[in-house]
Design an enzyme around this catalytic site. Sequence first.
Site, PDB file in Angstrom:
ATOM      1  N   LYS C  66     106.398   5.800  -7.507  1.00 16.41           N
ATOM      2  CA  LYS C  66     106.626   6.882  -8.464  1.00 16.41           C
ATOM      3  C   LYS C  66     107.189   8.093  -7.731  1.00 16.41           C
ATOM      4  CE  LYS C  66     103.897   9.177 -12.131  1.00 16.41           C
ATOM      5  NZ  LYS C  66     102.523   9.260 -12.672  1.00 16.41           N
ATOM      6  N   SER C 141     102.456   8.542 -17.506  1.00 12.79           N
ATOM      7  CA  SER C 141     103.654   9.054 -16.895  1.00 12.79           C
ATOM      8  C   SER C 141     104.269   8.128 -15.842  1.00 12.79           C
ATOM      9  CB  SER C 141     103.364  10.412 -16.241  1.00 12.79           C
ATOM     10  OG  SER C 141     102.413  10.270 -15.198  1.00 12.79           O
ATOM     11  N   SER C 165      97.791   7.618 -16.639  1.00 12.98           N
ATOM     12  CA  SER C 165      99.223   7.453 -16.355  1.00 12.98           C
ATOM     13  C   SER C 165      99.599   6.176 -15.623  1.00 12.98           C
ATOM     14  CB  SER C 165      99.739   8.655 -15.550  1.00 12.98           C
ATOM     15  OG  SER C 165      99.932   9.747 -16.412  1.00 12.98           O
TER      16      SER C 165
END
Lengths: 489, 103, 481
Positions: C66, C141, C165
Amino acid sequence: MTGSPEYRPMIGLEIHVALATRSKMFCGCSAEFGAPPNTNVCPVCLGLPGSLPAINARALELGIMCARAVGGQVQARMHFERKNYHYPDLPKGYQISQYAVPLAIGGEVVLDDVEDAERRVRIRRVHLEEDAGKSTHSAETGHTLLDFNRCGVPLAEIVTEPDMRSPGEARAFLEELRALLRVAGVSEVRMEAGELRCDVNFNLVRSAAGDGLEGTEISEVKNLNSFRSVQRALEYEVSRHREAIRGGEPLVHETRHWDEERGITYAARSKEEAHDYRYFPEPDLPPISVDPDLAQYLAAQVPELPRARRRRFRNEFDLGSYDARALVSEAELADFFEEAVAEGADPKDAANWILGEVRGHLNATGDSLADLPVTPRMLAALLSLVAAGEISGTMAKDVWSEAVETGRDPVSSVEESGLRQISDEETLDALVEEVIEENPDAAEEFTAGKEKALGFLVGQVMKKTRGQANPQLANERLRKALRNGSDHR
Amino acid sequence: MRMSPEEVEAVADLARMNLDPGQLERMRSDLGEILESMKALDDADVADVKPLFNPAETDANVTRRDEVVESGIAEQFLASAPKREGDFVVVPRFVGDEEEKDA
Amino acid sequence: MPEYPATALALTEAIRDGEMTSEEAAAASLAAIERFDGRLGAFLSVGDPVDPPVDGILRGLPYAAKDNLCTRDFPTTCASGILADYTPPYDATAIAGMTRAGARLVGKTNMDEFAMGSSNENSGIKPTRNPWDLQRVPGGSSGGSAAAVAAGLVPLALGTDTGGSIRQPASFCGITGMKPTYGSVSRLGLIAFASSLDQIGPLGRTARDCALAMDVLVGRDAGDSTSIEHPHAGQFLQAALEERESLRGVRIGLPAEYYAEGIDPEVARVARRAAKTLEDLGAIVEEISLPHTAYALPVYYILASAEASSNLARFDGVRYGLRAAADDIDDLYRRTRGEGFGEEVKRRIMLGTYALSAGYYDDLYVKAARVRRVMVRELEEAFKVYDYLLTPTSPTPAFCLGERTEDPLAMYMADLCTIPANMAGIPAISFPGGFVGDLPVGVQLMGPRLSDAGILATADLFQRVTDYHRVRPPLWGGDTS
Ligand SMILES: [Mg+2]
Ligand SMILES: [Zn+2]
């Protein structure tokens, strides 16, 4: 209410002291002062994304010792908080500090001879925090240059109650505090390195109805970095506030700055928005529990504090308060003194010598005592020779100077160079006879009552011995010989 | 729970963040709704409960030794700064002055 | 196009056995990204690994991380304009650990800006699409990481989980995602959203792959003062692989509040069916009640936003990232932050600043922290009786792009079931539990602190008797790109 004399200053201080650690508060960067700009930096103290703080154990220890030095109560469990505000040399947009639960609460510093009285300044709290960076304003470009070396240097912030009543007293407090911090080994308190900075809160107050106080609005003068500036800024504020009272014009609670060159304070230009620091517990650092054993151990590491030591110097060694204060204010001088006395030196002689010869040399050269090759034992031996009349004070100073330069033991110097004073009566009497015979006029003048003539004769004895005669004894023997002589005649 | 435009502006000011008039109005309405939903907390009877700020509540004192470690990132940091002058990061002039900060 | 085995475990075994080289594995991954990511939008940066892999348990494994995890070799932007083109001077501890284990980073994945969001639509760069249905969101996310694994672009990815997330996008994309016990994985180098809630974790096709990654990620790091010594560090895969036939004696609670109003009944049905599967494996399954769950959303949004408002204060245009043109320093802050942050980030900074400001601190921030303790206590009580709690991961399957962008509160609802684990710092995993229509739906298993190994092993047992995790999204457009 026109300049009423019953108004008196009320002064509180907030002092930031840089702790004597090797590395910074929350990262491994060197905390050394004076490195080239932006070299002692890393992701943590630059506030780079993703970086996390880690508490320097030594900073915590020194903080605890600092708190003990001012008599504060170290809290068993404390935590760090974030103080949020934006400033270009504050990289994270917050300062890691302490708020709700500081390192220590309470304490006091006693000033023993302020205007011949004892004054107590209460300490409100001591907390740990990190320093910010340094901004320099470039006049030609109108830009601001940022150096982050200082960012993250560990600080203890010491907050007093508003207990000081004059600019001089504030200064006396700071001097006492500096001595305390040095003795405790918490900080070297090098002013030129910005290791002590001070904010002052000031107003004039007088008694009001009931037990209350009324007074002018508080002025906060920020970021003073010398004791002299603190005193001068406060003196300026005293007259400014007095004039305001006299003129009947209201003051406002405000932040002011000190202009060293013009010798005035001036109001901060920024708009007076209320600060809202939004303190909250620093989530990146778990709380700290201070192990009582560690706190005790650290308290024991704090040596005898200046006030107690001064008192002891006065009582134990019968020193005057000036000498006691002067010695104790420089711990290394006081240690040297105590060792010399332990080696047999007379305390008063040792104090005079150290405050005169030794301190004078250090001040002149900028050396520290540790740089010099002389030892307390050398001094004790030298002073014994002087006390026994074996050498004169002047001779002692000469061999001491040599010792300071070369490390040569002053007593050996005395012996080897035959500088030993002539204190033997028989030898002296023979010389005295010679001198009287060679200077009959002077001898007669003295017997006729001219005291001055004796000085000349003593000088002649000294000359014959190239200064080695004990002048006091020469004086005595001359007097005796002349008196006897006149009796005979 | 409605916020006034002045309140929204004051918060944006604290956060040092420009909001254009459209954003400001949207923010006002969104925050109002969000704060309204926070009213659910009103009936939680927690006055005597100690706040929990971090699940890592621990008695293990976590500290590091006072040792100097060189990061070696100084030059990379300066090179990537938005504006640099020699070994300094440069910003436009301050509104206040250096002493403003509350160290 | 070279193919590689579907799971990280099989791939590392293939490389170890010499059936495939690490170069072939990286090439296969990069080729898949090249081919599909134009439509998927899972990656923000992609690159050939430069260094040969280190000989460790992940030797040769291509993976993605990420874009809020600091990497020396790739920009790290948090999908935010304010960090455009920013490349950190150091690797996050998690990234360095992956490298040391032999894994090779092939790219950084898209996300909601600063991890604030549940759909990846808050990315300041581009949205990510769900590989099961390109009209739908992948969740967020860590939506880029989830989509990349689900689409087979990488066998494994790292994500971060502040309120769900990792788990919620894992659920939306039909893969397995694990949020470890708070403190298990060092946060050093994770660009903070909410420090007391953030945790790095793996996303993979299976619980075993997550366990494999956990063996690399978990460990005490002196650089993160909140990181802990985990009793099972290095033993997660071993625990998952252990021969176990049943869950006999294991007590699993189904908290009624997670199956109630606000939860799509179809989704609740999937979770109940998963509970039945566990029951069939020998577990004792019982309904329980955790009434304080109702406070999860408000407490979370206050605390997370408060911490975020402070964590994001450093993005001011002075030292790195975007700097807006300005005449004075104050203007520089306001413009940089005004231009650099997206709408949702601003909303949370505003909310957090407000919650910490004088006059609201006690009523919002401190009150939320008090309720947090009550919620945590309630969970701790439950874990005195139950080994694990089983719930839906998210109230709904993946929703359509644009469906909730106008309504922040509706968006926040997506994290309803996942937030409590972050509040309490406990481990939780989401694994595929079935389908609603053509869309995968995850179920969540939570356990007490440090029960990470047990959770992984239980999820693994579920995956030994089910096939949901083996179903792959229909690859759009057949073989043409
Ligand atoms: Mg301070
Ligand atoms: Zn540093």
